[in-house]
Scaffold this motif. Structure first.
Motif, short mmCIF file in Angstrom:
data_model
loop_
_atom_site.label_atom_id
_atom_site.label_comp_id
_atom_site.label_asym_id
_atom_site.label_seq_id
_atom_site.Cartn_x
_atom_site.Cartn_y
_atom_site.Cartn_z
N ALA A 184 9.59 3.51 5.13
CA ALA A 184 9.49 4.90 5.09
C ALA A 184 9.99 5.31 3.69
O ALA A 184 11.02 5.25 3.45
N GLU A 185 9.00 6.09 3.17
CA GLU A 185 9.34 6.83 1.74
C GLU A 185 9.74 8.32 1.85
O GLU A 185 9.32 8.94 2.72
N GLY A 186 10.51 8.63 0.73
CA GLY A 186 10.73 10.33 0.51
C GLY A 186 11.61 10.63 1.78
O GLY A 186 11.69 11.66 2.20
N LEU A 192 1.03 -1.21 0.03
CA LEU A 192 0.08 -0.24 -0.11
C LEU A 192 0.94 1.26 -0.11
O LEU A 192 1.66 1.33 0.91
N ASP A 193 0.80 1.91 -1.05
CA ASP A 193 1.79 3.09 -1.40
C ASP A 193 1.24 4.30 -0.86
O ASP A 193 0.12 4.56 -0.92
N ASP A 194 2.14 5.46 -0.57
CA ASP A 194 1.65 6.73 -0.34
C ASP A 194 0.86 6.76 0.90
O ASP A 194 -0.19 7.70 0.86
N PHE A 195 0.72 5.75 1.65
CA PHE A 195 -0.16 5.78 3.11
C PHE A 195 0.13 7.10 3.87
O PHE A 195 1.25 7.35 4.17
MG MG Z 1 5.05 6.21 -3.00
#
Ligand code: MG
Ligand code: C2E
Ligand code: MG
Ligand code: MG
Length: 281
Positions: free
Chosen positions: A235-237, A175-178
């Motif tokens: 953890a993205e970004g 599940l992306d960009d949560f």
């Molecule tokens: Mg993303």
């Protein structure tokens, strides 16, 4: 005087709209057939263990090298592709190219592929994934399919069915960009998800003052709920050392972001692996 100002504003607005319209027409003219003309490309961004800096996998990110328009990013081309109905052919190319690359890499690594809800909803999506795995002799666990939380909308039952179908193959789901648009507990409970990708919107969160004290940063809460549900957390970004530290402190095992590694063409990604990935004993 006021009239003159108004007229300038209208002219500026007209020029802006015209520019947008021309760009849109350029994209609509050039995009169909981009895959078969060999204009699509993938870059790969490593995902690293936050405790040891070891690469564990990567995310494939689409680039369109258009002879007429230069490099076009997914944020611009995907909405056009969906409107024109060519997202299917683009998605097919992305899946095949991703799996071909993945098959040539260290078997400990996985690769994550983004899909839009329209691609996921195609009745033959799961069987196409299965066929591509077989063609490339890939262990299904090495492929991850990502869907953005903000786009799991009205048609949740279809998303659930298709994700469950992928999982039945052994493919993992993310599940992306949560937290970018929402951070829905219902999504966490209902969707068959193996990996939770926490958006940078939450990673930047510094915690809010509540009852005279500082509340736990939202990322701590999301990570602990995700872990309790048995999910792996990325953890993205991550753009700074402080954000890496915050993600690690919150209990994230894995991270992705410019502070760790930028997306890069396959050859540069492979050079990064050669330098960073320790040999298996
Ligand atoms: Mg993303
Ligand atoms: P995403 O899946 O959340 O991918 C991460 C995006 O954030 C990528 O943008 C990446 O270049 C960028 N990024 C990585 N690290 C950082 C960082 O530290 N800071 C910041 N500010 N950004 C960072 P990109 O490549 O432009 O892709 C944008 C979105 O387009 C992706 O977001 C994904 O939703 C979609 N996308 C990309 N490739 C594909 C594809 O092949 N198929 C489909 N359906 N969607 C794709
Ligand atoms: Mg993604
Ligand atoms: Mg994003």
């Amino acid at each position: 005087r006021a009239g003159q100002l108004g007229r300038n504003r209208i002219e500026w607005y007209d020029a802006y709209l015209e520019e947008q319209l021309v760009r849109r027409m350029d994209l609509e003219r050039e995009l169909p057939g981009a895959a078969s003309r060999g204009e699509l490309d993938l870059v790969y961004q490593p995902v690293l263990g936050l405790h040891d800096g070891q690469p564990v996998g990567a995310e494939a990110l689409l680039r369109w090298r258009s002879p007429a328009l230069g490099t076009v990013l997914p944020s611009e081309l995907l909405p056009v592709a969906e409107d024109l109905g060519v997202i299917g052919e683009i998605g097919q190319w992305v899946l095949q190219q991703s799996c071909r690359q993945l098959a040539s890499w260290d078997p400990r690594l996985w690769l994550s592929v983004n899909v839009s809800p329209i691609e996921l909803a195609a009745p033959d999506f799961v069987s196409q994934v299965a066929a591509t795995l077989v063609t490339n002799r890939l262990a299904p666990e090495r492929l991850v399919i990502e869907i953005a939380e903000g786009r799991v909308g009205a048609d949740t039952p279809t998303v659930v069915t298709q994700l469950a179908g992928l999982r039945a193959l052994g493919v993992r789901t993310a599940l992306d960009d949560f937290g970018a648009a929402q951070a829905s507990l219902a999504h966490l409970r209902r969707l068959p998800i193996d990996i939770l990708k926490v958006d940078r919107a939450l990673v930047g969160e510094q915690g809010t003052r509540q009852n005279g004290g500082i509340a736990k940063p939202l990322i701590d809460v999301v990570v602990s709920v995700g872990r309790r549900l048995g999910m792996e957390i990325i953890a993205e970004g991550l753009e700074s050392g402080a954000q890496i530290e915050q993600a690690r402190a919150a209990g994230c095992q894995l991270g992705q972001g410019f502070a760790l590694a930028h997306p890069a063409p396959a050859e540069r990604f492979e050079a990064f692996l050669a330098e960073r990935l320790t040999q298996p004993n």
